[in-house]
Design a protein around this motif. Sequence first.
Motif, PDB file in Angstrom:
ATOM      1  N   VAL A   4      67.670   6.256  45.934  1.00  0.00           N
ATOM      2  CA  VAL A   4      66.756   7.112  45.526  1.00  0.00           C
ATOM      3  C   VAL A   4      66.583   8.131  46.792  1.00  0.00           C
ATOM      4  O   VAL A   4      66.456   7.506  47.781  1.00  0.00           O
ATOM      5  CB  VAL A   4      65.384   6.267  45.157  1.00  0.00           C
ATOM      6  CG1 VAL A   4      64.490   7.165  45.069  1.00  0.00           C
ATOM      7  CG2 VAL A   4      65.691   5.429  44.098  1.00  0.00           C
ATOM      8  N   GLN A   6      64.670  11.120  48.735  1.00  0.00           N
ATOM      9  CA  GLN A   6      63.604  12.077  48.991  1.00  0.00           C
ATOM     10  C   GLN A   6      63.630  13.199  49.805  1.00  0.00           C
ATOM     11  O   GLN A   6      64.097  12.774  50.831  1.00  0.00           O
ATOM     12  CB  GLN A   6      62.155  11.282  49.064  1.00  0.00           C
ATOM     13  CG  GLN A   6      61.815  10.259  48.252  1.00  0.00           C
ATOM     14  CD  GLN A   6      60.518   9.724  48.343  1.00  0.00           C
ATOM     15  OE1 GLN A   6      60.638   8.611  48.396  1.00  0.00           O
ATOM     16  NE2 GLN A   6      59.548  10.355  48.269  1.00  0.00           N
ATOM     17  N   CYS A  23      62.296  14.259  44.546  1.00  0.00           N
ATOM     18  CA  CYS A  23      62.826  13.020  44.421  1.00  0.00           C
ATOM     19  C   CYS A  23      64.159  13.164  43.476  1.00  0.00           C
ATOM     20  O   CYS A  23      63.937  13.574  42.298  1.00  0.00           O
ATOM     21  CB  CYS A  23      61.850  11.966  44.082  1.00  0.00           C
ATOM     22  SG  CYS A  23      62.456  10.250  43.785  1.00  0.00           S
ATOM     23  N   GLN A  25      67.599  10.415  41.990  1.00  0.00           N
ATOM     24  CA  GLN A  25      67.976   9.170  41.919  1.00  0.00           C
ATOM     25  C   GLN A  25      69.413   9.242  41.333  1.00  0.00           C
ATOM     26  O   GLN A  25      69.703  10.033  40.214  1.00  0.00           O
ATOM     27  CB  GLN A  25      67.244   8.449  41.097  1.00  0.00           C
ATOM     28  CG  GLN A  25      66.717   8.947  39.598  1.00  0.00           C
ATOM     29  CD  GLN A  25      67.047   7.740  38.436  1.00  0.00           C
ATOM     30  OE1 GLN A  25      67.765   6.768  38.686  1.00  0.00           O
ATOM     31  NE2 GLN A  25      66.391   8.168  37.327  1.00  0.00           N
ATOM     32  N   TRP A  34      55.778   7.930  41.290  1.00  0.00           N
ATOM     33  CA  TRP A  34      55.181   8.781  42.916  1.00  0.00           C
ATOM     34  C   TRP A  34      53.754   7.594  42.921  1.00  0.00           C
ATOM     35  O   TRP A  34      52.934   7.336  42.718  1.00  0.00           O
ATOM     36  CB  TRP A  34      54.503  10.022  42.442  1.00  0.00           C
ATOM     37  CG  TRP A  34      55.859  10.993  42.447  1.00  0.00           C
ATOM     38  CD1 TRP A  34      56.482  11.460  41.429  1.00  0.00           C
ATOM     39  CD2 TRP A  34      56.632  11.610  43.572  1.00  0.00           C
ATOM     40  NE1 TRP A  34      57.388  12.474  41.763  1.00  0.00           N
ATOM     41  CE2 TRP A  34      57.567  12.303  43.090  1.00  0.00           C
ATOM     42  CE3 TRP A  34      56.511  11.199  44.938  1.00  0.00           C
ATOM     43  CZ2 TRP A  34      58.319  13.112  43.993  1.00  0.00           C
ATOM     44  CZ3 TRP A  34      57.322  11.780  45.938  1.00  0.00           C
ATOM     45  CH2 TRP A  34      58.406  13.014  45.390  1.00  0.00           C
ATOM     46  N   CYS A  91      58.583   7.760  46.386  1.00  0.00           N
ATOM     47  CA  CYS A  91      59.070   7.966  45.069  1.00  0.00           C
ATOM     48  C   CYS A  91      59.862   6.581  44.685  1.00  0.00           C
ATOM     49  O   CYS A  91      60.501   5.893  45.698  1.00  0.00           O
ATOM     50  CB  CYS A  91      60.081   8.920  44.959  1.00  0.00           C
ATOM     51  SG  CYS A  91      61.073   8.939  43.284  1.00  0.00           S
ATOM     52  N   GLY A 106      62.335   5.290  47.310  1.00  0.00           N
ATOM     53  CA  GLY A 106      62.899   6.182  48.488  1.00  0.00           C
ATOM     54  C   GLY A 106      62.462   6.148  49.712  1.00  0.00           C
ATOM     55  O   GLY A 106      61.560   5.205  49.989  1.00  0.00           O
TER      56      GLY A 106
ATOM     57  N   HIS B  43      63.188   2.555  53.977  1.00  0.00           N
ATOM     58  CA  HIS B  43      62.654   2.554  52.617  1.00  0.00           C
ATOM     59  C   HIS B  43      61.830   1.040  52.205  1.00  0.00           C
ATOM     60  O   HIS B  43      62.731   0.278  53.120  1.00  0.00           O
ATOM     61  CB  HIS B  43      63.162   3.000  51.642  1.00  0.00           C
ATOM     62  CG  HIS B  43      64.575   2.507  51.366  1.00  0.00           C
ATOM     63  ND1 HIS B  43      65.840   2.686  51.938  1.00  0.00           N
ATOM     64  CD2 HIS B  43      64.885   1.365  50.500  1.00  0.00           C
ATOM     65  CE1 HIS B  43      66.830   1.815  51.603  1.00  0.00           C
ATOM     66  NE2 HIS B  43      66.329   1.189  50.657  1.00  0.00           N
TER      67      HIS B  43
END
Lengths: 114, 113
Positions: A4, A6, A23, A25, A34, A91, A106, B43
């Motif tokens: 993912v 961003q 975003c 993927q 979100w 995201c 992300g 992340h």
Amino acid sequence: DAMVIQNPRYQVTQFGKPVTLSCSQTLNHNVMYWYQQKSSQAPKLLFHYYDKDFNNEADTPDNFQSRRPNTSFCFLDIRSPGLGDAAMYLCATSRGQGSYNEQFFGPGTRLTVL
Amino acid sequence: AQSVSQHNHHVILSEAASLELGCNYSYGGTVNLFWYVQYPGQHLQLLLKYFSGDPLVKGIKGFEAEFIKSKFSFNLRKPSVQWSDTAEYFCAVNAEQGGKLIFGQGTELSVKP
């Protein structure tokens, strides 16, 4: 690696100036989410898409909108950012919508509002 | 409303110390439980999850968590922490068909070498 993504990682905007966060993927997942995360707080779901179906959380301000033009991309639009909208925006994706589905996140976009 | 509570906001340990991070949730029905970790600059990633079955679940990097239904708890444990475990840890609960994750506020773990 499937992931993912961003963009941008950091975004600075002015009070009231519209801003769009992106975003994408490569997981080919059906659901995209979100989240907003303010400093020292839990991530808070704003909305999500299951395929093309948009699901807004009841307490998400009207100032926040989203678009998902295709499976891979999802955008967060903030129409008139206020100082209180400064936050990290995350995201996430999942294969399905049920509660058994792991969400993949992300790296986030940190939004600063001047 | 559903909520998730993480009792410790910041935990500081020395390497090799044992770790236990508390997580309690409020929801009376069936839940799915998760621990996520966020290393500095990275992340959120899944450490472990509980859906059903054995209440003691093992995750990556030597972490485990125990689901105690009567206490509405899902505490995270590791017998011996390393400096590389320095990160923020989030407990999350999913109790609805729609897959909405409710996160705790997070616990920042600092491990001193």
